[in-house]
Write a protein that holds these residues in place. Structure first.
Motif, short mmCIF file in Angstrom:
data_model
loop_
_atom_site.label_atom_id
_atom_site.label_comp_id
_atom_site.label_asym_id
_atom_site.label_seq_id
_atom_site.Cartn_x
_atom_site.Cartn_y
_atom_site.Cartn_z
N LYS A 219 0.70 -1.47 0.04
CA LYS A 219 -0.13 -0.17 0.06
C LYS A 219 0.91 1.14 0.54
O LYS A 219 2.25 1.20 0.94
CB LYS A 219 -0.99 0.16 1.26
N SER A 220 0.79 2.46 -0.72
CA SER A 220 0.78 3.90 -0.78
C SER A 220 -1.02 4.80 -0.59
O SER A 220 -0.95 5.05 -0.90
CB SER A 220 1.45 4.09 -1.88
N ASP A 221 -0.10 4.78 1.22
CA ASP A 221 -1.37 6.15 1.32
C ASP A 221 -2.52 6.28 0.73
O ASP A 221 -3.22 6.39 0.51
CB ASP A 221 -0.82 7.13 0.37
N GLY A 222 -2.65 4.84 1.40
CA GLY A 222 -3.81 4.07 1.65
C GLY A 222 -4.17 3.43 -0.21
O GLY A 222 -5.45 2.80 0.04
N PRO A 245 5.70 2.92 -4.83
CA PRO A 245 5.20 4.10 -3.97
C PRO A 245 6.06 5.27 -4.00
O PRO A 245 5.04 6.03 -3.43
CB PRO A 245 5.63 3.10 -2.64
N LYS A 249 3.76 8.86 -4.19
CA LYS A 249 3.91 9.92 -3.31
C LYS A 249 4.66 11.63 -3.81
O LYS A 249 3.58 12.42 -4.43
CB LYS A 249 4.63 9.81 -2.28
N SER A 252 2.06 12.62 -6.63
CA SER A 252 0.45 13.49 -5.82
C SER A 252 1.67 14.45 -5.95
O SER A 252 0.53 15.89 -5.49
CB SER A 252 0.54 12.41 -4.89
N GLU A 253 2.38 14.91 -4.87
CA GLU A 253 3.03 16.06 -4.46
C GLU A 253 3.07 17.40 -5.19
O GLU A 253 2.78 17.82 -4.93
CB GLU A 253 4.28 15.95 -3.23
N ASP A 258 -3.93 14.32 -6.04
CA ASP A 258 -3.70 12.39 -4.97
C ASP A 258 -3.64 11.81 -6.39
O ASP A 258 -4.89 12.33 -7.16
CB ASP A 258 -4.37 12.28 -4.72
#
Length: 840
Positions: A219-222, A245, A249, A252-253, A258
């Motif tokens: 998983k990565s941030d859910g 992962p 992230k 998304s940043e 997201d």
């Protein structure tokens, strides 16, 4: 989609092929809200039975008189509209029917069957197009979904999907969205997988992949990350996908949006025709990206994985409206792949990667054609998936980032993404988002870089005035300007490096054909560097003292050293050889080592060859270039040294050594090549090099041996290398030529691409009708384009004077003589200088 891999570059001055026409977004007289597709896949028979249930609505609230969907090579059984069966026509690959009187929303059910030859591919255990399949996977981009379900097969229509896929119970099915459940039929020994994608997306982004897969999850941030590979390759999957992962992230940043989907799966499949395909939440990848630890440095999966993941935003969430603007998908994904390299590996890797992207684009531009990034006229959409779209598109984004600065660049892209998510876009939408965010007028930038073609080519001249304590730089744009290619307006960063290590930064704003700039300095610079961070797409010839280039090689940044090494590769002087040798033996960024090796190869001097033989850089990518540079001398005395590299830990270095040995003059490489045919390596690079080596060395009489490697028991890369070698060696033999042309009818697309290249190598007019036949029958757009280009190449080849074929051999013989002559002249000059000093 990742369009990896090179093919033979051939001169093609004009992009538009015969019958090319302007293409625009397709009309939409209705909207699709949802597709519920139930499909039963018979892996043994390579067939499908399906039912597509579309929820449609009218655009303006009025009844649609007729509805047309794309359906190619499918047998349509029935069409039902609002619960009633309706008549339909299925002509010219269009399924057309009148839905009758209906409300604003309409349910349409289409039952069909088929044996797909495109769009959905069945892969058997032993290769070929017959027998039970061990895998099946779809490939919709650009317009191939129509081969396995009736659809609106253009990018400018988005809808949600529910897929219900039934297969034998030994198989796993991976598709878009969330797996909502499975149903088993123990009597039939089947299992049905139910996948639901709730984010609207285009038809070409729908996907199924079927196989006996092993699944790895994290998983990565859910967000659930799923990796599917054939059983036994789990360790390779963990290595190849390990940075997913961090990538999720990071993207998304920096995008500020997201990850938008329910999960993210990556499925590695056999015989995939691309590097990867960014299906919504379910990327398909070639299983050739999976590798062992030895291959990690030379063949990492991370660039491909980053590219396809970036597409989940750029291409999937925000999707081009038509193929003319496909750079908004592919240029963006290529640049965000590069940005992850910057994040993961640092600035040096990033700047060198940008340079590599430019080199790939330059080859296409010089040898194939020149076109604008936004190109309306084409024959088939796949033509748009080229180096102009991918590499130049990425470099345009980097220039945009350099012009705006990071803060405004990312704010603009965030606005562009948020405004257009789940929509279709064209370049004007990107311009609008930037202008509204920054207040800047971007018309000039996009006119010259996107709507025009080419790039600036500069001649730069440096002079220093001791009396004025000033540096003068003169620039001249020398590219041929025409209706496609303009004079460019660019800002070039100038970095003035002083002997004490300090720097002064200036800007040269170039707005005309000739420009002159004078910069005041406190002392004579050690060197002056132009565009030190590789911010502008360009070619440049830089005239300055050799000592300045030597100083840059010694004290510059890693990328400045790269540029200096290339410059010095054209300066045949002993102190240049010594400087390059010193940098090659010092601790440096690997690309500096590689470029120094390349420069020593180009110098064609005995002492440069000795410097190469003494080199052993730690990074395999640099070692590979050392081997290549040694091989460029074609000196049989290097054979023993090159053979030592056959045992290198790197597969890429081993393959380069095989290639180098095959080019040596007055040396028989047959034993080395024969042994190398039995060496297993990642992507079969050693075996491919050996096959090419037979042709390079002109070793005939091995036709039956080489023919073994064209069979389906080998991967397409090996088969392609074998057929090209056969074509080169047997071009004078009518029977061998016929064998080469017969391979155009093979069922494997990737192999057929290699056969098209082999047709060029036969250098015979017999290839022309064979290629014309392929063009008429071929479903695959990239093969169709490649065959058109091959036709032109064959026509040029057969018109060449016969004596040109032996010219390259004569040139190589002269290179050896020149090498000896250079050393003799330099020795005489030293003696004369020494005598002159004594006489004074």
């Amino acid at each position: 989609m990742d369009n990896s891999g090179e093919r033979l570059d051939e001169i093609h001055a004009r992009f538009e092929l015969p019958n090319a026409a302007p293409r625009y977004p397709r009309d939409t007289t209705f909207r699709i809200d949802n597709l519920s597709l139930s499909i039963e896949v018979d892996m043994a028979e390579r067939s499908i039975d399906g039912k597509a249930v579309y929820m449609l609505r009218s655009i303006d609230g009025r009844n649609s008189e007729t509805i047309s969907l794309d359906a190619k090579e499918l047998a349509i059984k029935s069409v039902t509209s609002s619960g009633k069966k309706v008549e339909f026509t299925h002509f010219d690959d269009l399924l057309t029917f009148s839905p009758g009187k209906h409300k604003e929303k309409l349910e349409v059910i289409i039952e069909y069957s088929g044996r797909p030859e495109s769009g959905l591919y069945f892969i058997s255990a032993g290769g070929g197009a017959t027998g039970p399949a061990r895998q099946a996977w779809s490939q919709g981009e650009d317009e191939y979904s129509r081969y396995w379900f009736p659809c609106f097969d253009a990018p400018n229509m988005k809808f949600t999907t529910d897929f219900h896929v039934t297969v034998g119970d030994e198989f796993t099915v991976v598709s878009n969205g969330k797996l909502t459940g499975t149903d088993e039929d123990t009597r039939k020994r089947t299992r049905t997988y139910h996948w639901k994608e709730s984010v609207p997306h285009s038809s070409y982004l729908n996907s199924i992949a079927i196989g006996r897969f092993s699944q790895i999850s994290e998983k990565s941030d859910g967000i659930e990350l799923q990796y599917f590979v054939e059983k036994g390759r789990e360790e390779q999957a963990r290595r190849s996908f390990s940075k997913t992962p961090d990538m999720m992230k990071f993207f998304s940043e920096i995008i500020g949006v997201d990850y938008p989907y329910e999960k993210y799966s990556q499925v590695a499949v056999s015989d995939f025709m691309w590097g990867g395909m960014e299906n919504v939440s379910a990327t398909t990848l070639t299983d050739e990206t999976l590798h062992d630890e030895r291959a990690e440095n030379d063949f990492p999966s991370h660039p491909l994985v980053a590219h396809e993941l970036a597409h989940q935003w750029w291409g999937d969430l925000v999707t081009t409206k038509d193929w003319s603007n496909v750079w908004l998908n592919e240029g963006f994904a290529t640049y965000f792949e590069a940005q992850f390299r910057q994040h993961d590996r640092g600035q040096d890797e990033f700047e060198y990667l940008l340079d590599s992207l430019a080199a790939v684009y330059f080859r296409e531009d010089a040898k194939n054609y020149r076109r604008p990034i936004v190109q309306r006229s084409y024959l088939v959409p796949t033509e748009m998936f080229d180096r102009t779209t991918y590499q130049k598109g990425a470099l345009v984004l980097h220039m945009l980032r350099s012009e705006l600065g990071d803060e405004l660049f990312y704010r603009s892209l965030n606005a562009y993404c948020n405004t257009n998510k789940m929509k279709n876009v064209e370049t004007a939408d990107l311009i609008r988002a930037i202008e509204e965010t920054t207040g800047r007028n971007m018309q000039l930038f996009f006119d010259q870089w996107v709507y025009s073609a080419g790039y600036p080519e500069f001649e730069a001249k440096y002079t220093y005035s001791e009396t004025e304590k000033s540096v003068e730089l003169k620039f001249r744009q020398v590219q041929k300007t025409d209706a496609l290619t303009p004079l460019f307006n660019v800002d070039l960063e100038i970095s003035i490096a002083y002997p004490d290590g300090s720097r002064k930064r200036e800007t040269a704003r170039i707005i005309s054909e000739e420009s002159r700039f004078v910069f005041h300095v406190r002392t004579r610079p050690a060197f002056v560097s132009i565009d030190p961070h590789n911010s502008i797409l360009k070619k440049m010839k830089y005239e300055r003292p050799v000592d300045d280039a030597l100083a840059q090689l010694t004290a510059g940044s890693p990328f400045e050293k790269v540029l200096a090494a290339r410059e010095l590769g054209g300066k045949s002087r002993k102190n240049v050889v010594e400087a390059l040798k010193r940098q090659l033996g010092s601790k440096n960024f690997w690309a500096v080592h590689a470029e120094c090796a390349d420069a020593l190869g180009r110098l064609n001097r005995k002492d440069a060859l000795e410097a190469l033989i003494s080199a052993n850089p730690p990074d395999s990518r640099a070692r590979k270039q050392v081997v290549r540079a040694i091989g460029s001398y074609r000196d049989a005395s290097t054979a023993t040294h090159l053979q030592a590299f056959l045992n290198d830990v790197s597969y890429a270095v081993q393959a380069e050594a095989v290639a180098a040995i095959s080019t040596l003059q007055n040396y028989d490489p047959e034993k080395v090549l024969e042994k190398s045919l039995g060496v297993d390596s990642h992507q079969d690079v050693v075996r491919q090099a050996a096959l090419a080596g037979f042709a390079e060395a002109g070793i005939k009489g091995n036709f039956s041996r080489l023919k073994e490697f064209t069979t389906a028991r080998y991967r397409p890369r090996v088969r392609g290398a074998a057929i090209r070698a056969i074509a080169r060696l047997g071009k004078e033999d009518a029977l061998i030529r016929r064998f080469v042309y017969s391979q155009l009818r093979d069922d494997n697309i990737v192999y057929r691409r290699g056969v098209v290249d082999a047709c060029i190598l036969t250098e015979n007019p017999e290839a022309i009708p064979e290629l014309q036949s392929l063009i008429e029958k071929e479903r695959d757009g990239i093969l169709k384009r490649q065959a058109f280009d091959a036709l032109q190449a064959v026509r040029r080849t057969i018109s060449k004077p016969e004596e040109l074929s032996s010219l390259s051999r004569e040139i190589e013989a002269v290179r050896g003589e020149v090498r000896e002559l250079k050393q003799s002249i330099e020795s005489i000059e030293k003696k004369l200088q020494s005598r002159g000093k004594r006489n004074h």
